[in-house]
Design a protein around this motif. Structure first.
Motif, PDB file in Angstrom:
ATOM      1  N   LEU A 265       0.688  -1.291   0.093  1.00 49.01           N
ATOM      2  CA  LEU A 265      -0.055  -0.010  -0.116  1.00 49.01           C
ATOM      3  C   LEU A 265       0.940   1.343  -0.028  1.00 49.01           C
ATOM      4  O   LEU A 265       0.489   2.317  -0.442  1.00 49.01           O
ATOM      5  N   VAL A 266       1.946   1.174   0.501  1.00 49.79           N
ATOM      6  CA  VAL A 266       3.025   2.128   0.671  1.00 49.79           C
ATOM      7  C   VAL A 266       4.301   1.545   0.329  1.00 49.79           C
ATOM      8  O   VAL A 266       4.626   0.334   0.704  1.00 49.79           O
ATOM      9  N   PRO A 267       5.259   2.370  -0.253  1.00 47.20           N
ATOM     10  CA  PRO A 267       6.433   1.733  -0.584  1.00 47.20           C
ATOM     11  C   PRO A 267       7.462   1.907   0.639  1.00 47.20           C
ATOM     12  O   PRO A 267       7.347   2.823   1.167  1.00 47.20           O
ATOM     13  N   PRO A 268       8.443   0.957   0.582  1.00 44.98           N
ATOM     14  CA  PRO A 268       9.413   1.305   1.844  1.00 44.98           C
ATOM     15  C   PRO A 268      10.524   2.483   1.359  1.00 44.98           C
ATOM     16  O   PRO A 268      10.648   2.585   0.112  1.00 44.98           O
ATOM     17  N   ALA A 269      11.094   2.917   2.223  1.00 47.80           N
ATOM     18  CA  ALA A 269      12.296   3.993   1.814  1.00 47.80           C
ATOM     19  C   ALA A 269      13.223   3.324   1.153  1.00 47.80           C
ATOM     20  O   ALA A 269      14.022   3.735   0.355  1.00 47.80           O
ATOM     21  N   SER A 270      13.580   2.080   1.732  1.00 40.35           N
ATOM     22  CA  SER A 270      14.487   1.104   0.943  1.00 40.35           C
ATOM     23  C   SER A 270      14.211  -0.266   1.310  1.00 40.35           C
ATOM     24  O   SER A 270      13.533  -0.534   2.117  1.00 40.35           O
ATOM     25  N   GLY A 271      14.821  -1.096   0.524  1.00 42.04           N
ATOM     26  CA  GLY A 271      14.653  -2.642   0.830  1.00 42.04           C
ATOM     27  C   GLY A 271      13.531  -3.167  -0.312  1.00 42.04           C
ATOM     28  O   GLY A 271      12.945  -2.477  -1.252  1.00 42.04           O
ATOM     29  N   HIS A 272      13.134  -4.242   0.018  1.00 42.43           N
ATOM     30  CA  HIS A 272      12.326  -5.088  -1.037  1.00 42.43           C
ATOM     31  C   HIS A 272      11.160  -6.037  -0.338  1.00 42.43           C
ATOM     32  O   HIS A 272      11.319  -6.464   0.579  1.00 42.43           O
ATOM     33  N   VAL A 273      10.072  -5.688  -1.326  1.00 45.07           N
ATOM     34  CA  VAL A 273       8.830  -6.696  -0.653  1.00 45.07           C
ATOM     35  C   VAL A 273       8.713  -7.745  -1.706  1.00 45.07           C
ATOM     36  O   VAL A 273       8.660  -7.303  -3.005  1.00 45.07           O
TER      37      VAL A 273
END
Ligand code: ATP
Length: 247
Positions: free
Chosen positions: A88-96
């Motif tokens: 629903l929102v992207p992380p500032a960094s990293g992977h989903v």
């Protein structure tokens, strides 16, 4: 922040939810964990202040059949992690990743389509549409692909399996809090997701109703769905296989 396993578990209450779909478009497992967060950093900018860091380099691997609880005090960041895990929102960094499929960086409409197939998400309020019956609410995920007629029977079946079959024609204001939550879960399960994500699902329920819902969540996990919950309910935390405690 700590992440650790829990002991215990209970017997499932419902059969494989994919059977509920009667063969109608059960999502094919793509391989890989149901949901995975790799090195996820979440932060919020604060005017005139340092950014607020929720997590830095957070890893989570959640397989089907497991239930993980994001625990911690109010404001510690449980909802923030859940919303990132749900795309629903992207992380500032990293992977989903969902079932091994990276969603970070994809266009919003692509993520929305994939979420419909892989993730059942329940926010804190459950959010049933007041002017629709329980059955019509459950069928909402079938509307974009014009599959409401095809999925009417699986929708009735999933309501029945969650113990609210007799409430199919009731409007939300005629349902108890626990029944509303079950209808919301039925809606989240309709398209056969790999993972159910729920934000404080027991928060508005009395203890007995909350415990019934926890048993339901446990049974979903035991039947092979991944369950990711955010909660500070001790009973829910204890029913999970593992937990991350945010501070
Ligand atoms: N979009 C946003 N912009 C700025 N700050 C935010 C935003 N969303 C959440 N926060 C802040 O981030 C922190 C964590 O919020 P979050 O809702 O993730 O916590 P929580 O553990 O789920 O809380 P609760 O148990 O009360 O629901 C809080 O301090 C909140 O005020």
């Amino acid at each position: 922040m700590t992440t650790e396993p829990n002991a215990g578990g209970t017997t499932g209450l419902i059969a494989d939810h994919r059977a509920v779909l009667d063969g109608a478009d059960a999502t094919e497992a793509l391989g890989g964990p149901a949901v995975e967060l790799r090195g996820v950093t979440i932060q919020y900018e604060r005017p005139g202040d340092e950014p607020l860091h929720i997590v830095d380099g957070y890893d989570l691997v959640l397989e089907r059949g497991r239930m993980h609880c994001l625990a911690g005090r109010s404001g510690s960041g449980k909802t923030s992690i859940l919303r990132v895990a749900a795309g629903l929102v992207p992380p500032a960094s990293g992977h989903v990743l969902w079932e091994g499929m990276e969603i970070t960086g994809l266009a919003d409409d692509v993520i929305t389509t994939r979420r419909r197939a892989h993730v059942g998400y329940l926010d804190q309020r459950g959010n049933l549409v007041p002017g629709l019956t329980a059955l019509e609410n459950v069928l909402l995920p079938a509307v974009p692909d014009k599959r409401t007629r095809e999925l009417a029977r699986p929708a009735r079946d999933v309501l029945h399996r969650l113990g609210v079959g007799p409430r199919a024609t009731h409007y939300p204001d005629r349902l108890s809090g626990g029944e509303r939550q079950r209808v919301a879960f039925a809606r989240a399960l309709l398209l056969g997701p790999a993972v159910i994500m729920a934000d404080e699902p027991t928060a508005s329920l009395d203890r007995a109703t909350a415990d019934q819902l926890i048993a339901l969540l446990r049974s979903l996990a035991d039947d092979g769905i991944a369950v990711l919950v955010a909660s500070h309910d001790e009973h829910l935390i204890a029913a999970a296989d593992s937990r991350t405690t945010l501070s």
